[in-house]
Design a protein around this motif. Sequence first.
Motif, short mmCIF file in Angstrom:
data_model
loop_
_atom_site.label_atom_id
_atom_site.label_comp_id
_atom_site.label_asym_id
_atom_site.label_seq_id
_atom_site.Cartn_x
_atom_site.Cartn_y
_atom_site.Cartn_z
N VAL A 1 -0.06 7.80 -3.34
CA VAL A 1 -0.91 6.74 -2.69
C VAL A 1 -2.45 6.99 -3.31
O VAL A 1 -2.64 7.71 -4.13
CB VAL A 1 -1.28 7.30 -1.01
N LEU A 2 -3.06 5.97 -2.96
CA LEU A 2 -4.48 5.84 -3.54
C LEU A 2 -5.40 6.71 -2.68
O LEU A 2 -6.28 7.41 -3.53
CB LEU A 2 -5.02 4.50 -3.43
N GLY A 3 -5.17 6.90 -1.52
CA GLY A 3 -6.03 7.67 -0.60
C GLY A 3 -6.26 9.22 -0.94
O GLY A 3 -7.21 9.62 -1.15
N GLY A 4 -4.94 9.70 -0.83
CA GLY A 4 -4.81 11.26 -0.72
C GLY A 4 -3.97 11.76 0.05
O GLY A 4 -3.11 11.40 0.72
N ALA A 5 -4.25 13.33 0.16
CA ALA A 5 -3.46 14.08 1.50
C ALA A 5 -4.41 14.74 2.43
O ALA A 5 -5.68 14.97 1.97
CB ALA A 5 -2.64 15.00 0.49
N ILE A 6 -3.83 15.11 3.52
CA ILE A 6 -4.55 15.82 4.38
C ILE A 6 -3.48 16.90 4.74
O ILE A 6 -2.25 16.61 5.27
CB ILE A 6 -4.95 15.31 5.77
N GLU B 1 1.51 3.49 -5.53
CA GLU B 1 1.86 3.41 -4.17
C GLU B 1 2.85 2.51 -3.90
O GLU B 1 2.57 1.22 -3.43
CB GLU B 1 0.47 3.27 -3.21
N PRO B 2 4.11 2.81 -3.60
CA PRO B 2 5.29 1.88 -3.36
C PRO B 2 5.08 1.42 -1.81
O PRO B 2 4.45 2.49 -1.13
CB PRO B 2 6.40 2.66 -3.57
N PRO B 3 5.59 0.37 -1.51
CA PRO B 3 5.62 0.01 0.05
C PRO B 3 6.20 0.76 1.03
O PRO B 3 7.48 1.41 0.49
CB PRO B 3 5.89 -1.46 0.04
N SER B 4 6.16 0.68 2.07
CA SER B 4 7.28 1.41 3.06
C SER B 4 8.15 0.52 3.61
O SER B 4 8.04 -0.89 3.64
CB SER B 4 6.27 2.25 4.25
N HIS B 5 8.80 0.93 4.44
CA HIS B 5 10.02 -0.01 5.21
C HIS B 5 9.09 -0.93 5.94
O HIS B 5 9.59 -2.16 6.39
CB HIS B 5 10.95 0.51 5.87
N ASP B 6 7.98 -0.42 6.58
CA ASP B 6 7.11 -1.10 7.67
C ASP B 6 6.52 -2.41 6.87
O ASP B 6 6.19 -3.42 7.58
CB ASP B 6 6.34 -0.45 8.16
N ASP B 7 6.24 -2.24 5.51
CA ASP B 7 5.78 -3.26 4.84
C ASP B 7 6.93 -4.39 4.27
O ASP B 7 6.63 -5.62 4.33
CB ASP B 7 5.05 -2.81 3.46
N LEU B 8 7.88 -3.76 3.98
CA LEU B 8 9.31 -4.74 3.54
C LEU B 8 9.95 -5.27 4.55
O LEU B 8 10.48 -6.34 4.07
CB LEU B 8 9.98 -3.83 2.84
N ILE B 9 9.95 -4.90 5.77
CA ILE B 9 10.67 -5.73 6.91
C ILE B 9 9.70 -5.80 7.99
O ILE B 9 9.15 -4.89 8.41
CB ILE B 9 11.94 -5.33 7.14
N ALA B 10 9.44 -7.18 8.41
CA ALA B 10 8.46 -7.11 9.69
C ALA B 10 9.08 -8.63 10.62
O ALA B 10 9.33 -9.39 10.07
CB ALA B 10 6.87 -7.63 9.21
N THR B 11 8.83 -8.27 11.94
CA THR B 11 9.17 -9.49 12.84
C THR B 11 8.09 -10.36 12.60
O THR B 11 6.82 -10.17 12.42
CB THR B 11 9.16 -8.99 14.21
N LYS C 1 5.58 -5.76 -4.51
CA LYS C 1 5.19 -4.74 -5.70
C LYS C 1 4.46 -3.73 -5.32
O LYS C 1 3.84 -3.47 -4.26
CB LYS C 1 4.49 -5.67 -6.76
N ALA C 2 4.61 -2.72 -6.15
CA ALA C 2 3.94 -1.23 -5.78
C ALA C 2 2.54 -1.48 -5.94
O ALA C 2 1.84 -2.35 -7.10
CB ALA C 2 4.54 -0.07 -6.79
N GLN C 3 1.55 -0.91 -5.29
CA GLN C 3 0.09 -1.11 -5.44
C GLN C 3 -0.34 0.10 -6.73
O GLN C 3 0.23 1.19 -6.49
CB GLN C 3 -0.60 -0.66 -4.19
N GLU C 4 -1.13 -0.64 -7.39
CA GLU C 4 -1.44 0.24 -8.49
C GLU C 4 -3.09 0.42 -8.79
O GLU C 4 -3.48 -0.86 -8.20
CB GLU C 4 -0.76 0.01 -9.90
N ASP D 1 -4.57 -3.40 -8.60
CA ASP D 1 -3.79 -4.51 -8.73
C ASP D 1 -2.64 -4.51 -7.56
O ASP D 1 -1.96 -3.35 -7.28
CB ASP D 1 -3.11 -4.46 -10.12
N ASN D 2 -2.38 -5.66 -7.00
CA ASN D 2 -1.22 -5.71 -5.70
C ASN D 2 -1.26 -4.82 -4.74
O ASN D 2 -0.65 -4.45 -4.13
CB ASN D 2 0.06 -5.30 -6.56
N GLU D 3 -2.74 -4.72 -4.28
CA GLU D 3 -3.08 -4.10 -2.96
C GLU D 3 -2.20 -4.52 -1.92
O GLU D 3 -1.83 -5.79 -1.66
CB GLU D 3 -4.56 -4.21 -2.48
#
Length: 747
Positions: free
Chosen positions: A170-175, A506-516, A546-549, A576-578
């Motif tokens: 991910v771009l942000g980081g970790a907690i 940062e690859p997308p999650s399933h919540d990005d890839l399928i939505a109502t 696409k993955a976010q880079e 790119d591709n946010e």
Amino acid sequence: MLSSAIGTCFAQSATPGATVELDPIVVEAPRRPKPTPARVSAPAEPAPAGAPEQASATVRERFDALPGGVALVSRQDIPESANLTVSKALGSVPGVVVQDFFGGNDQPRIQIRGSGLQQNPAERGVLMLQNGLPINRADGSYIVGFANPRLAESIEVYRGYTANRLGATVLGGAINFVSPTGTSQPGVQMMLSGGSFGQIGGTVQAGFRKDNIDGLIQFDANHRDGFRTYNSSDRISVSGNVGVAISDNVKTRFFLGYTDLGFDVAGPLTKAAMYADPRQVHTGPTVVPGGAINPGPNVVRDKPRREASQFLAGSRTTATFDAHLFDFAAGYTYTDDTFRFPISSGVRTTQGGDLTGLVRYAYNPSAAALPLFESTAQYTIGSADRGYFLNQGGQTGAQFGRTELNASTLSTYAGLNLPIWPGVTVSPAISYAHATRENDDLYKLATRPTIAYNPANPTMLLPNGAVPTQNTSYARTYDGWSPSIALSWRPDKIQTFFVAGSRSFEPPSHDDLIATVNGTPNSSPGRPNPGNPALAAAAFTTPALKAQEATTIEGGWRGRTERVSWDAVTYFSWIDNELLSLRDATGAPLGAINAGRTTHFGVELGAGVMLTEQWSARLAYTYQDFRFVNDPVRGNNRLAGAPPHLVHAQLQYQATPAWMVQGAVRWSPASVPVDNMNTLYADPYAVVDLRTEYRIDKTFRAFGEITNLFNKTYASSTLIVDQARPDQAAFLPGDGRGFYAGVKATF
């Protein structure tokens, strides 16, 4: 002088070279030391007489040496509060933006450097860890309510590329939420607290150590009726860990935990309604001659709510042989999540498990703060069954979708910390990630059912409908390299200067890839016109994302004198591709897209000062300027949802060794865009809080607080939409004035 200098050792730290610890901890400070002026790294304490010239570095020393944006929130920095939320625990950490949605133990929007900014709610963009193991699912999504700061001994924040070594993609980081152990917190602790808005909670903890074994168990329960009309929340957490010293070189710790979370989704209001009565909830659009006004969800009818539970089990084993450290960890989570969205999305159920395996090796021949070489390999795989059902008047209606979601993420890392001159270190590193996202559409009927209500009479059902079934299956693969290089200079033990350049993936999650999609405030997915049940429309979208880079440069300076401490970092990212998750003017989802080129610029500043022996002050400031770059629709507008400025200022008075009084201001001094077209804004605000603690004796301590002292009406967060209307329900009110108190006993 500073509480952060007491030399605590955190056994489940995720810092470089950290090991499982069972050794006794020596604390040469009062039980409740004087306040720390800022959450920044403390200088290393002198080694005791007779100790080796280069002793093993503590967690605090490692944080001080890391060439990037990091923060360590120790036990003394986490406030005693009747309603200790993630936003309170992390609110004064610069660079971490926590925006409450509905108060209580809900799902605030957490974003670091804009990662996952535009999700409603945020479920991606940050790697959330507990004792170094992810609570994120294999596709990167997470439920932030599972992270309980009440049960943490410390919280470690890694911003940007510093999280790559932890398996972050991910771009942000970790907690990382670090649990206490029987060695670090032996004995029994109990706490009972309560206050405004039906708040009541209790915590019990017991820890022990005997010979080569220690153990600790925790229980925490919290209930809140809530500030608003439909705003209750509950959370129960049980966790424990056992550590075993197999030999002088090999140590193991086992973890077990369960969290049950439930909360009402009070939803957004129009700006006018929020200022008129922030306690109310929205009742949907109002039909007037010529159309409808005040678009937004009908919370009274749809009763949106989330109920989720997660079981977590894991272990970590470390083996040290001279300068070599071997680290092995494994974890398993099972998540059961039911999210009742408004009618435009329906009811979503998700049940599934995720397994993580991790291997780490570090080589540190000189016992320096950072290893000379470190490498990590982490693999997470998971599967879940997801069902989609109609929301019919707040009840689970007919099923209109069923899928099996599979995901895996492999993350590898290798990095060096090479001394090239006295006090100067160059740190090159590279990480590689391979991710798969697969969805198998198991819904076999020829049509998907739809329902709708009469917009003029939103309690009256219209005739049911159906739309042709379209297959939503997909299989996506993402690969990316993320190199980085940093140069740091430590002229002494109390200062660090650094510059760094890095890539992120940062690859997308399933919540990005399928939505109502194609729902409205009065109709279900697949029915964009409530009055036309025969209109054919898709109920789902499965965008080929696409993955976010990103490429990021950053620099910083942290340090400490006898009375002043500081931590300053600035960064700039070309992205790119946010990944953006969009909603329309009614708040209904449109699905995710990849933006073109965007830029993120920010400043993260923490500072503190001991004014006198009794007075101390802290300041945490975050600046964010996130923009589209020559977007054909949005131009160079700001990305919606990012506060340009956030200030957390705190003044503390230690009246006596036993009594402390503290005042704090949470200030958002600039308007925040609600939509990417920058047509609707949330207003600036400032909120004042007061807090006090009194140590009655060695066993009992009492605390109290007043939040939002002047009863300010403000939007703590907003929905994020692509293009808003002036009368749109998009504003989430913050809590009004509240009074809380509690007592804590330690035996």
